[in-house]
Design an enzyme around this catalytic site. Sequence first.
Site, PDB file in Angstrom:
ATOM      1  N   THR A  65      27.700  37.351  42.695  1.00 51.74           N
ATOM      2  CA  THR A  65      28.556  37.052  41.542  1.00 51.74           C
ATOM      3  C   THR A  65      27.626  36.844  40.353  1.00 51.74           C
ATOM      4  OG1 THR A  65      30.169  35.958  42.945  1.00 51.74           O
ATOM      5  CG2 THR A  65      30.306  35.502  40.584  1.00 51.74           C
ATOM      6  N   LYS A  84      29.672  27.561  38.198  1.00 50.29           N
ATOM      7  CA  LYS A  84      28.948  28.813  37.889  1.00 50.29           C
ATOM      8  C   LYS A  84      29.951  29.888  37.449  1.00 50.29           C
ATOM      9  CE  LYS A  84      26.683  32.730  40.076  1.00 50.29           C
ATOM     10  NZ  LYS A  84      26.215  33.394  41.280  1.00 50.29           N
ATOM     11  N   LYS A 129      36.479  39.417  39.324  1.00 45.83           N
ATOM     12  CA  LYS A 129      36.086  38.192  40.044  1.00 45.83           C
ATOM     13  C   LYS A 129      36.182  36.955  39.128  1.00 45.83           C
ATOM     14  CE  LYS A 129      33.690  35.442  42.863  1.00 45.83           C
ATOM     15  NZ  LYS A 129      34.023  35.034  44.202  1.00 45.83           N
TER      16      LYS A 129
END
Length: 289
Positions: A87, A237, A162
């Site tokens: 990611t 994050k 995402k």
Amino acid sequence: MKIGFIGLGNMGAPMAANLAKAGHEVTGFDVAGTTAEGVTSAASAVEAVQGKDAVITMLPNGDILRTVAAEIIPAMRKGAVFIDCSTVDVDSARAAHDLAAEAGLLSVDAPVSGGIGGAAAGTLTFMAGGSEASFEAAKPLFDIMGQKAVHCGEGGAGQAAKICNNMILGISMIGVCEAFNLADKLGLSRQSVFDVVSTSSGYCWSMNAYCPAPGVGPQSPADNDYKPGFAAELMLKDLRLSQQAADSVGAPTPMGARAMELYEAFVGEDGKGKDFSAMLPRLSKMARR
Ligand code: NAD
């Protein structure tokens, strides 16, 4: 297939092991010296990728991805496919695609949803960005490591999908935690909140599948003293990545921005190492300001 796998951490190791179990010849490398079942260890990242049909990276962040991509892409066989499952920010994902294209490689950004459990069970969801040919080349591997792969668009589209998903997740988890805490103070039982909301218009994954209240709903990290699961710092994050992306295109995301601030405060105080659903006990201890 001959596969190189770089980054054998919590996610990468079980993913690589599943590819080996399915009969592929997997060579792995991790700077920490970690290994995975059925995977041959290489002495360097370059050694792990030479002559391979596909190379997968599963790394902590965009800066590391850029460094590793610059190191390994020139060593890869022309026509091979480079698949990044980390990611990372959309810009780093696109930079890796550019390097791959210059080197005559196929490439896919393919971050995952499903966590460590999904990685071990081979039930991840892949969100992929890249050309149709690149996606088709990577698809058989997604089918081993996961249960679903969605081709979202061109390079960077997987990362975009995402962070949009996880921005919703961060916001909805805070919403569910706020509702439980308010209900506590109003004298409602948590079970009745779950029974109503999970079958009413407030239903969502954070309530129905990952309920932050212990002893209510299906088993979740709340029932295991908020051990992650999905750690608060990983949620932070992803919320930061969503805000970085929103800044870059000038999209207003006031709830995403607030969710990031709330997780920043949580991780900065006592949330590190706890599941992101531990926002509920945190709110329970807070006073209304
Ligand atoms: P991790 O820290 O356990 O694994 C990352 C691995 O990369 C480590 O073993 C590290 O030693 C290795 N590494 C770092 N720099 C390297 C380099 N230069 N060369 C080779 N190896 C290097 O992290 P993780 O939990 O496996 O997560 C990996 C990625 O997946 C992250 O981007 C994370 O955001 C994402 N992700 C994690 C989860 C989860 O639940 N853990 C869920 C979805 C997505």
